[in-house]
Design an enzyme around this catalytic site. Structure first.
Site, short mmCIF file in Angstrom:
data_model
loop_
_atom_site.label_atom_id
_atom_site.label_comp_id
_atom_site.label_asym_id
_atom_site.label_seq_id
_atom_site.Cartn_x
_atom_site.Cartn_y
_atom_site.Cartn_z
N ARG A 220 0.86 -1.20 0.00
CA ARG A 220 0.00 0.00 0.00
C ARG A 220 0.89 1.24 0.00
NH1 ARG A 220 -2.77 2.63 5.03
NH2 ARG A 220 -4.85 3.25 4.35
N GLU A 311 -9.43 7.05 5.77
CA GLU A 311 -10.12 7.20 7.07
C GLU A 311 -11.10 8.37 7.03
OE1 GLU A 311 -7.02 5.13 10.16
OE2 GLU A 311 -6.94 7.31 10.01
N GLU A 413 -5.59 -1.08 7.96
CA GLU A 413 -4.49 -0.68 8.85
C GLU A 413 -4.62 -1.42 10.18
OE1 GLU A 413 -4.05 3.49 9.58
OE2 GLU A 413 -4.47 4.05 7.49
#
Length: 517
Positions: A220, A311, A413
């Site tokens: 990522r 997020e 994550e």
């Protein structure tokens, strides 16, 4: 300090090994008997459980987490006691033992363990948490037909632990996660300032190759628009993508739509987009997304998956794209999604939120996305057990998301600390306080077990919809000049104690979790 802890742990194991077990277990079954200590109420000898050592210190009493009773270790004088039961008729495979616990702290040893399972004893410490129940878990392979589940403590007078709602579950077998990932966004900057990486045996190598050899198959990379230090921009992402693809890994590109960190606490538009109208922001999102992804495609490193936003619990490009105005936010998200699909229709689009254990927020957010017609392929969640609640919350949320929307889910994550010590002048985010929040010791084994627990949860999402896990910044070791703030060259790294390389830059045992995915 670490040597002393190791000696203490070894002594505790020796004590457990020396505790006498009865000729036959109190419970001989393949499932936990009396897991909530409810069967015979307050009792000196809880049904289904055996006791050894200072047996008077082990009991069930009123005040359970979910029912009326709980298991307790306590005595008015110093004690060493084990409460356990042996399960039989098991099939071989990986199992996870979990329990909800509380502790007043101060014990010389207190842990939940799996032993006599055909291999080495596996255990997880019971953290200090006098008022709040926390869930702890330990995973081990069972290579025989039986396994002993143990609650152990050795303590001075009046020290105590509580335990309740014990579960023992066989982990999904025959499944392999599609995504065994790691975020490598800070690797290039680290290397440019001199960072080196080594295998666990001390052989220097490329961090990407070391992680790949451990089992990682997906990398990522975040993208900032115009970062002050020139890292994590389009040019750097293109360079890193070539290395990642050359190693045979797949690529997730994570668009922050900012010049620096975007997360639930801040979603700041890039300086170049300041003052833009909604229409201008839609155009900017589309063009920026298309530009980066098309350049990747042109050099033969097409993105396999893309996050449109990072997020984005409160929205993105605030205030225009706030969740208080889903009409605006949905347009911005669609602009990003459309750009992704225009470059390559088979590239997967992830929408990614933090607070992975917060099912109410996830339901509300994705219900809105669906209602406003935002297309997406994957649901992503950040989950750090020391911030985002018990593992059971993550499991419930991922299971619900996968079922409710019919989409695969990814933990985009996660991380855990292998120490609370610092390796530079920047205060660590993961500290001794957080280390006590979710039941895993701040050590190499605790880091491995916490990572493994998250992987197990994703593997157990029903109908094969658990797609994978990304460990956040496994190679972000402390390196002077390569700090967290792109606008401040003297900033340090508050994350180095959660990397998968230790302070000698050697691969840690938690890296082996990739092999189990």
């Amino acid at each position: 300090m670490h040597k002393a802890k190791a000696l203490l742990a070894a002594a505790a194991l020796a004590v457990v090994a020396g505790l006498a077990a009865p000729a036959s277990p109190a419970a001989a079954a393949s499932t936990v008997t009396n897991p909530g200590f409810e069967s015979n109420g307050a009792s000196q000898t809880p049904t289904g459980w055996s006791e050894s050592g200072t047996v008077a210190a082990s009991k069930s009493e009123a005040g359970g987490r979910s029912g009326g009773y709980r298991g307790t270790h306590w005595s008015a004088s110093a004690y060493t006691v084990e409460t356990y039961q042996t399960l039989t008729g098991l099939t071989t495979g990986s199992y996870t033992l979990s329990a909800w616990v509380r502790s007043g702290g101060g014990q010389s040893a207190a842990f939940l363990a799996m032993k006599n399972c055909g291999g080495a004893q596996a255990q997880v410490n019971i953290p200090t948490s006098s008022s709040t129940w926390v869930q702890v878990s330990v995973t081990a392979n069972v290579s025989s037909t039986s396994c002993t589940l143990s609650v152990y403590s050795s303590a001075a007078a009046n020290q105590w632990i509580n335990v309740d709602d014990v579960t023992f579950t066989k982990n999904a077998t025959g499944t392999s996660l599609q995504v065994k990932g790691g975020d490598l966004s800070s690797l290039k900057k680290n290397e440019d300032f001199g960072a080196l990486y080594y295998t666990s045996s001390g052989t220097q190598g490329d961090a990407i190759a070391i992680l790949k050899n451990a089992g990682m198959n997906y990398a990522r990379l975040k993208v900032w628009v115009n970062p002050a230090d020139g890292y994590n921009n389009k040019a750097r992402v293109l360079t890193m993508a070539q290395r990642i693809k050359a190693q045979g890994l797949k690529l997730l590109v994570d668009f922050h739509y900012s010049d620096s960190w975007a997360d639930p606490g801040k979603q700041v538009p890039p300086a170049a987009w300041s003052g833009y109208s909604l229409a201008q922001l839609n155009t900017a999102v589309y063009n920026h997304t298309y530009d980066v992804l098309n350049a990747l495609k042109a050099q033969g490193t097409t993105a396999d998956m893309v996050q449109v936003g990072n997020e984005i619990n409160p929205g993105m490009l605030l205030p225009t794209g706030s969740t208080s105005n889903w009409g605006n936010l949905s347009q911005l998200l669609k602009s990003g999604v459309n750009a992704v699909k225009a470059v390559n229709s088979s590239t997967l689009v992830m929408l990614h939120l933090a607070e992975g254990g917060d099912n109410a927020t996830f339901r509300w957010w994705f219900d809105q996305a669906v209602a406003y017609g935002v297309p997406f392929d994957v649901i992503g969640a950040s989950y750090y057990c020391y911030w985002h609640g018990p593992m059971s919350g993550l499991q419930n949320n991922l299971n619900d998301m996968a079922s409710r929307y019919g989409k695969p889910v990814i933990v985009a994550e996660t991380a855990y600390g292998f120490t609370t010590a610092q390796d530079d002048g920047e205060s660590n985010i993961f500290n001794s306080s957080l280390a006590s929040a979710c039941g895993y010791p701040a050590g190499a084994t605790g880091q491995r077990d916490a990572f493994q627990a998250v992987v197990n949860i994703v593997k157990n999402v029903p109908n094969g919809r658990g797609m994978g896990v990304f460990y956040w910044e496994p190679a972000w070791t402390a390196q002077a000049g390569a700090g967290w703030d792109p606008a401040n060259p003297s900033s340090g790294n508050g994350w180095e104690n959660q990397a998968l390389f230790d302070y000698n830059s050697r691969a840690l045992t938690a890296m082996s979790v990739y092999g189990s995915m």
